[in-house]
Design an enzyme around this catalytic site. Structure first.
Site, PDB file in Angstrom:
ATOM      1  N   GLY A 175      33.982 -22.413 -20.666  1.00 55.21           N
ATOM      2  CA  GLY A 175      32.561 -22.115 -20.569  1.00 55.21           C
ATOM      3  C   GLY A 175      31.884 -22.264 -21.915  1.00 55.21           C
TER       4      GLY A 175
ATOM      5  N   CYS B 115      40.623 -22.423 -22.426  1.00 58.55           N
ATOM      6  CA  CYS B 115      39.567 -22.513 -23.435  1.00 58.55           C
ATOM      7  C   CYS B 115      38.831 -21.177 -23.556  1.00 58.55           C
ATOM      8  CB  CYS B 115      38.632 -23.670 -23.116  1.00 58.55           C
ATOM      9  SG  CYS B 115      37.591 -24.155 -24.531  1.00 58.55           S
ATOM     10  N   TYR B 116      37.570 -21.083 -23.129  1.00 62.97           N
ATOM     11  CA  TYR B 116      36.882 -19.790 -23.147  1.00 62.97           C
ATOM     12  C   TYR B 116      37.668 -18.766 -22.333  1.00 62.97           C
ATOM     13  CZ  TYR B 116      33.279 -16.235 -22.416  1.00 62.97           C
ATOM     14  OH  TYR B 116      32.593 -15.044 -22.367  1.00 62.97           O
TER      15      TYR B 116
ATOM     16  N   HIS C 104      41.792 -28.179 -22.513  1.00 65.31           N
ATOM     17  CA  HIS C 104      41.420 -28.392 -21.108  1.00 65.31           C
ATOM     18  C   HIS C 104      42.443 -29.310 -20.417  1.00 65.31           C
ATOM     19  CE1 HIS C 104      37.374 -26.564 -21.019  1.00 65.31           C
ATOM     20  NE2 HIS C 104      37.356 -26.859 -22.311  1.00 65.31           N
TER      21      HIS C 104
ATOM     22  N   GLU D 222      42.614 -29.946 -17.326  1.00 63.79           N
ATOM     23  CA  GLU D 222      42.047 -30.543 -16.116  1.00 63.79           C
ATOM     24  C   GLU D 222      41.431 -31.915 -16.346  1.00 63.79           C
ATOM     25  OE1 GLU D 222      38.931 -27.598 -17.703  1.00 63.79           O
ATOM     26  OE2 GLU D 222      41.118 -27.802 -17.585  1.00 63.79           O
TER      27      GLU D 222
ATOM     28  N   SER E 145      22.927 -41.569   6.481  1.00 69.81           N
ATOM     29  CA  SER E 145      22.490 -42.612   5.563  1.00 69.81           C
ATOM     30  C   SER E 145      23.278 -43.899   5.739  1.00 69.81           C
ATOM     31  CB  SER E 145      22.649 -42.133   4.119  1.00 69.81           C
ATOM     32  OG  SER E 145      24.025 -42.054   3.773  1.00 69.81           O
ATOM     33  N   GLY E 146      24.426 -43.817   6.410  1.00 64.35           N
ATOM     34  CA  GLY E 146      25.308 -44.971   6.529  1.00 64.35           C
ATOM     35  C   GLY E 146      26.373 -45.006   5.463  1.00 64.35           C
ATOM     36  N   GLY E 147      26.275 -44.093   4.472  1.00 66.82           N
ATOM     37  CA  GLY E 147      27.311 -43.993   3.461  1.00 66.82           C
ATOM     38  C   GLY E 147      28.525 -43.247   4.004  1.00 66.82           C
ATOM     39  N   VAL E 148      29.582 -43.218   3.213  1.00 68.33           N
ATOM     40  CA  VAL E 148      30.821 -42.585   3.649  1.00 68.33           C
ATOM     41  C   VAL E 148      30.609 -41.098   3.927  1.00 68.33           C
ATOM     42  CG1 VAL E 148      33.193 -42.041   2.990  1.00 68.33           C
ATOM     43  CG2 VAL E 148      32.223 -44.261   2.402  1.00 68.33           C
ATOM     44  N   ASP E 149      29.867 -40.419   3.053  1.00 65.81           N
ATOM     45  CA  ASP E 149      29.739 -38.966   3.155  1.00 65.81           C
ATOM     46  C   ASP E 149      29.040 -38.545   4.442  1.00 65.81           C
ATOM     47  OD1 ASP E 149      30.747 -39.174   0.598  1.00 65.81           O
ATOM     48  OD2 ASP E 149      28.782 -38.996  -0.346  1.00 65.81           O
ATOM     49  N   SER E 150      27.832 -39.075   4.669  1.00 62.87           N
ATOM     50  CA  SER E 150      27.088 -38.660   5.863  1.00 62.87           C
ATOM     51  C   SER E 150      27.777 -39.140   7.133  1.00 62.87           C
ATOM     52  CB  SER E 150      25.653 -39.177   5.801  1.00 62.87           C
ATOM     53  OG  SER E 150      25.605 -40.588   5.836  1.00 62.87           O
ATOM     54  N   SER E 151      28.461 -40.282   7.062  1.00 65.81           N
ATOM     55  CA  SER E 151      29.143 -40.804   8.247  1.00 65.81           C
ATOM     56  C   SER E 151      30.335 -39.936   8.626  1.00 65.81           C
ATOM     57  CB  SER E 151      29.585 -42.248   8.011  1.00 65.81           C
ATOM     58  OG  SER E 151      28.473 -43.075   7.756  1.00 65.81           O
TER      59      SER E 151
ATOM     60  N   LYS F 119      34.838 -36.899  -3.416  1.00 62.12           N
ATOM     61  CA  LYS F 119      34.715 -38.162  -2.689  1.00 62.12           C
ATOM     62  C   LYS F 119      36.053 -38.642  -2.126  1.00 62.12           C
ATOM     63  CE  LYS F 119      31.578 -40.659  -2.467  1.00 62.12           C
ATOM     64  NZ  LYS F 119      30.518 -40.912  -1.457  1.00 62.12           N
TER      65      LYS F 119
END
Length: 520
Positions: free
Chosen positions: A59, A86-87, A177, A179, A230-236, A376
């Site tokens: 942080g 870290c923090y 870090h 990650e 939207s036709g994108g992967v996410d909304s589909s 994603k």
């Protein structure tokens, strides 16, 4: 299996911009985890959540600051392994009797190297590949005295307590870090940590699918849902998942805002009407959106206009279909993190996203966002679970505001037409060279400048464009794709020859950070 039946790991967020990457690394290990901001983690929360292990994130704060983020003291009495980063390390030392000092020449930002101490530590099993290991540091303050019960297991030139642990209590703390990808072997530390904490690794996309379907059914009940497709992967993926959960209670609305890529609207509408048994409304709203965007050049204003218009359009269509109780969106975790820290935590806003931030009260609808906690690549894995075709799942991400944020400055129909043609040539080149699946995202941005050129014997004064292509795992960090000069030269020649209105082509070699993937 419900989430409460998984072994659960709690990540306490102290405001790091990369806290979500901790969750990403754990999910790669099939460990169920949740991020919650420090100010929401109370004694009662800890009792209800019952974590099998806890991680303190990094942080931007200092433990010396007034109101500095702190965990509840009871977290140290849970009897479970804790890892401070870290923090998070500084907080652990501060709370348990160690000392933290301000920078005074010991700050570290960037690549560093940690060398091991002789004593063995299960957290470091197989981690040190040689006599030192590369890590990524980002700290001003530093631990000057470790808490009672802790020993030192690794040091760096400016962090004499780079790795510390109290093995009797299963408390571990690192100043770097693990990650981020700049700590190349960082995933091994997380693997060791969840192993010593006894996690079974039972969280998969198959399990998530079942849980998400049940959550959708519980939330929606007998209500009607309108989905922003939207036709994108996410909304589909969101639409197919919700349809699997509630069937005909779902109606999808594809909004053509005039900011799509070449021929994309026809392809999207055709695909869903021909291959998926989903009720679909095709709303051509290009005149509305482009009219409202006329003369607007500020990127945040563009995003807010587009977000507001989306809400207006969905509200109108919801009324036309007899009313809807819920609005479904394909919002992802990175969208939420960049707009505001997940669950209201303390990290800094990078940019607003049109699909983040709730709905106006007048809509009287609730949001259904079944992908809100996924990255994603996890969405793509869920898409495979749902049977979507590989060619569709592998599509590059495309932003909700569309070409509006690839057109810095004022948006005009002329510039959008030029941009569509240039983008089509660029993607065609990438496919022809067999590079599409090696790239996370690629696109053209048309720049708000005109440049002088010569074509034949004539002077030209046309637009310049920038090509962008990046590699990434989760969209939170990215590097530019290393095209050959031959590819770039060939592509630039094609764009200039085939796209009237462009006479200069550049290639964007900015990583994220410090840039973002999109231009606006």
């Amino acid at each position: 299996m419900s989430t409460s039946e998984h072994d659960r790991l709690l990540i306490i967020d102290f405001g790091s911009q990369v806290t979500q990457l901790i969750a990403r690394r754990l999910r790669e290990l099939s460990v169920y985890c949740e991020i919650h901001p420090f100010n929401m983690v109370t004694d009662a929360f800890l009792r209800d959540f019952a974590p099998k292990a806890v991680i303190f994130s990094g942080g931007p704060s200092s433990v010396f600051a007034e109101g500095a983020p702190m965990p509840p003291k009871s977290v140290f009495d849970l009897g479970v392994p804790i890892l401070g980063i870290c923090y998070g390390q500084q907080v652990m030392m501060h709370c348990l009797g160690g000392k933290v000092e301000r920078g005074h020449g010991t700050a570290e930002f960037g690549r560093a190297y940690v060398t091991p101490e002789a004593r063995r530590l299960a957290l470091l099993e197989g981690w040190f590949a040689a006599d030192r290991e590369q890590v990524w540091m980002s700290h001003g303050d530093h631990v000057s005295e470790i808490a009672p019960g802790f020993d030192v297991y690794g040091t760096s030139p400016n962090a004499p307590f780079a790795i510390t642990a109290d093995i009797d209590r299963n408390f571990y703390a690192v100043q770097f870090h693990p990650e981020v990808h700049h700590t190349p072997n960082g995933a091994k530390l997380y693997e060791n940590f969840v192993r010593l904490a006894g996690f079974k690794g039972d969280w998969t996309m198959g399990a998530y699918r079942e849980e998400a379907i049940q959550r959708i059914r519980d939330q929606v009940g007998d209500g009607k849902v309108i989905c922003a497709l939207s036709g994108g992967v996410d909304s589909s993926v969101a639409a197919v998942l919700i349809h699997e959960a509630i069937g005909e209670q779902l109606t999808c609305v594809y909004v053509d805002h005039g900011l799509m890529r070449k021929d994309e609207s026809e392809q999207v509408v055709g695909m869903f009407r021909e291959h998926y048994n989903l009720p679909l409304i095709h709303a051509d709203e290009s005149d509305l959106f482009l009219g409202k965007l006329e003369g607007v050049s500020d990127p945040e204003t563009k995003r807010k206009i587009i977000g507001g218009l989306f809400i207006d359009v969905f509200e109108r269509h919801a009324k036309e279909m007899g009313g809807a109780d819920f609005l479904a969106q394909g919002t992802l975790y990175p969208d939420v993190i960049e707009s505001v820290s997940f669950s209201g935590g303390p990290s800094v806003t990078i940019k607003s996203h049109h699909n983040v931030g709730g709905l106006p009260e007048r809509m009287n609808m609730q949001l259904v966002e079944p992908l809100r906690e996924l990255f994603k690549d996890e969405v793509r894995a869920l898409g495979r679970e749902l049977g979507l075709p590989p060619s569709f799942i592998g599509r590059h991400p495309f932003p909700g505001p569309g070409l509006a944020i690839r057109c810095p400055g004022e948006i005009t129909r002329e510039k959008l037409d030029i941009l569509r043609e240039a983008d089509a040539v660029y993607i065609d080149q990438i496919r022809k060279h067999g590079l599409y699946d090696d790239i996370w995202q690629a696109f053209v941005a048309i720049l708000p400048v005109r440049t002088v050129g010569v074509m034949g014997d004539y002077r030209t004064y046309d637009y310049a464009c920038a090509l962008r292509a990046v590699t990434s795992v989760d969209g939170m960090t990215a590097d530019y794709f290393p095209f050959s000069h031959e590819f770039l030269g060939e592509t630039a020649t094609r764009i200039i020859n085939e796209v009237p209105g462009i006479n200069r082509v550049t290639y964007d070699i900015t990583s994220k950070p410090p840039g973002t993937i999109e231009w606006e």
